[in-house]
Design a protein around this motif. Structure first.
Motif, PDB file in Angstrom:
ATOM      1  N   LEU A   1       0.984  -1.276  -0.637  1.00 35.26           N
ATOM      2  CA  LEU A   1       0.209   0.451   0.121  1.00 35.26           C
ATOM      3  C   LEU A   1       0.883   0.753  -0.188  1.00 35.26           C
ATOM      4  O   LEU A   1       2.010   1.071   0.923  1.00 35.26           O
ATOM      5  CB  LEU A   1      -0.606   0.212   1.584  1.00 35.26           C
ATOM      6  CG  LEU A   1      -1.524  -1.132   1.194  1.00 35.26           C
ATOM      7  CD1 LEU A   1      -2.664  -0.799   2.355  1.00 35.26           C
ATOM      8  CD2 LEU A   1      -2.917  -1.019   0.115  1.00 35.26           C
ATOM      9  N   THR A   2       0.415   2.180  -0.785  1.00 43.09           N
ATOM     10  CA  THR A   2       1.325   3.143  -0.892  1.00 43.09           C
ATOM     11  C   THR A   2       0.518   3.976   0.561  1.00 43.09           C
ATOM     12  O   THR A   2      -0.073   3.445   1.892  1.00 43.09           O
ATOM     13  CB  THR A   2       0.665   4.447  -1.815  1.00 43.09           C
ATOM     14  OG1 THR A   2      -0.946   5.198  -1.055  1.00 43.09           O
ATOM     15  CG2 THR A   2      -0.372   4.049  -2.662  1.00 43.09           C
ATOM     16  N   VAL A   3       2.103   5.546   0.735  1.00 41.03           N
ATOM     17  CA  VAL A   3       1.689   5.875   2.312  1.00 41.03           C
ATOM     18  C   VAL A   3       0.739   6.645   2.701  1.00 41.03           C
ATOM     19  O   VAL A   3       0.043   5.683   3.518  1.00 41.03           O
ATOM     20  CB  VAL A   3       2.667   7.266   1.739  1.00 41.03           C
ATOM     21  CG1 VAL A   3       2.541   8.397   3.564  1.00 41.03           C
ATOM     22  CG2 VAL A   3       4.564   7.103   1.841  1.00 41.03           C
ATOM     23  N   HIS A   4      -0.769   6.782   1.367  1.00 44.29           N
ATOM     24  CA  HIS A   4      -1.270   7.490   1.708  1.00 44.29           C
ATOM     25  C   HIS A   4      -2.586   6.422   2.247  1.00 44.29           C
ATOM     26  O   HIS A   4      -3.435   6.064   2.923  1.00 44.29           O
ATOM     27  CB  HIS A   4      -2.217   8.446   0.272  1.00 44.29           C
ATOM     28  CG  HIS A   4      -3.374   8.918   0.565  1.00 44.29           C
ATOM     29  ND1 HIS A   4      -5.015   8.349   0.642  1.00 44.29           N
ATOM     30  CD2 HIS A   4      -3.390  10.392   0.616  1.00 44.29           C
ATOM     31  CE1 HIS A   4      -5.489   9.460   0.861  1.00 44.29           C
ATOM     32  NE2 HIS A   4      -5.350  10.369   0.833  1.00 44.29           N
ATOM     33  N   GLU A   5      -2.391   5.401   1.714  1.00 48.12           N
ATOM     34  CA  GLU A   5      -3.499   3.650   1.611  1.00 48.12           C
ATOM     35  C   GLU A   5      -2.787   3.495   3.205  1.00 48.12           C
ATOM     36  O   GLU A   5      -4.027   2.946   3.866  1.00 48.12           O
ATOM     37  CB  GLU A   5      -3.130   3.260  -0.014  1.00 48.12           C
ATOM     38  CG  GLU A   5      -3.565   3.268  -0.937  1.00 48.12           C
ATOM     39  CD  GLU A   5      -2.957   2.867  -1.937  1.00 48.12           C
ATOM     40  OE1 GLU A   5      -3.590   2.617  -2.967  1.00 48.12           O
ATOM     41  OE2 GLU A   5      -2.257   1.710  -1.620  1.00 48.12           O
TER      42      GLU A   5
END
Ligand code: ADP
Ligand code: ADP
Length: 229
Positions: A100-104
């Motif tokens: 998952l990305t940072v935002h996710e």
């Protein structure tokens, strides 16, 4: 006012000869807004204390009162609910989800909590990412970040739920001292601006430098409390 109270709290493991009292009759009152370090040698009961306060573990006897709730009266399901609603955790190993990305990663606790629209989630996540200085890295994956940046993601993830208490188990153990200072400075800033109570376990002398209250543990008992600046 107190955000955490341990009253004659004991957590023992095993039985008979093999019984270990990981936490042994601890009385502790932690005021709202504290920046507190639990310190002591390995095996002194720091992690067990954090797990009791975070409703991950239940005491064998005595009380654990967090944000007005007596955790010893909750069943397992209610403990999970309480943890999801009111507790943020930060770990030594960051524990980010690699795909998952940072935002996710940061929005995940809100998705798990449920009941929020995409827009509402974004409105909560974006300011927190900004606050920890990660807005420009929101679409990166954890492996594309430095250790300090990864710990910032973990802090953002723990904060996004606006928890009553933020618990951190050895948060600087995997960081060099320069980065550790940066992270501690950030946490202290967040503590000052949001009033979130931070409770750390650590034997890093740096953490002790930043803590406003130091609780020394040994063999599951409190052997000293120090107030600082
Ligand atoms: P610290 O975080 O200060 O290193 P811990 O809270 O992890 O200390 O452990 C305190 C004591 O409780 C240690 O003697 C440890 O071996 C014991 N202990 C902790 N967790 C368990 C467990 N799940 N089962 C058995 N013993 C445990
Ligand atoms: P469950 O008990 O439902 O299997 P977990 O014990 O994995 O769930 O976590 C319970 C809740 O604690 C999660 O839903 C999440 O909100 C919160 N949580 C767990 N780990 C973290 C973390 N690293 N940062 C922030 N919150 C966390």
């Amino acid at each position: 006012s107190a955000i955490v109270q341990l009253q004659q709290t004991t957590r023992s493991y095993g039985s008979g000869e093999a019984m270990v009292k990981a936490v042994d009759g601890v009385d502790l009152v932690i005021p709202k807004g504290a920046f507190l370090a639990l310190t002591g040698p390995s095996g002194s009961g720091k992690s067990t204390c954090l797990n009791l306060i975070g409703a991950i573990d239940a005491p064998s006897s005595g009380k654990v009162i967090v944000d007005g709730v007596d955790l010893s009266t909750l069943n397992a399901r209610q403990m999970t609910e309480f943890r999801k609603e009111r507790i943020g955790f930060i770990f030594q190993e960051f524990n980010l989800i690699p795909v998952l990305t940072v935002h996710e990663n940061v929005q995940l606790p809100l998705q798990i909590k449920g009941g929020l629209s995409r827009t509402q989630i974004a409105e909560l996540v974006d300011p927190v990412l900004e606050r920890v200085g990660l807005k420009h890295l929101a679409h990166r994956l954890p492996r594309q970040l430095s250790g300090g940046q990864q710990q910032r993601v973990a802090i953002a993830r723990a904060l996004v739920k606006k928890p009553a208490v933020l618990l951190a188990d050895e948060p600087t153990a995997n960081l060099d001292s320069h980065t550790a200072r940066e992270i501690l400075g950030l946490m202290k800033e967040l503590n000052a601006s949001f009033g979130t109570t931070f409770i750390f376990s650590s034997h890093d002398p740096l953490v002790m430098e930043y803590a406003t209250r130091l609780v020394r543990l040994r063999d599951g008992k409190v052997i000293g409390i120090e107030e600082r600046g």
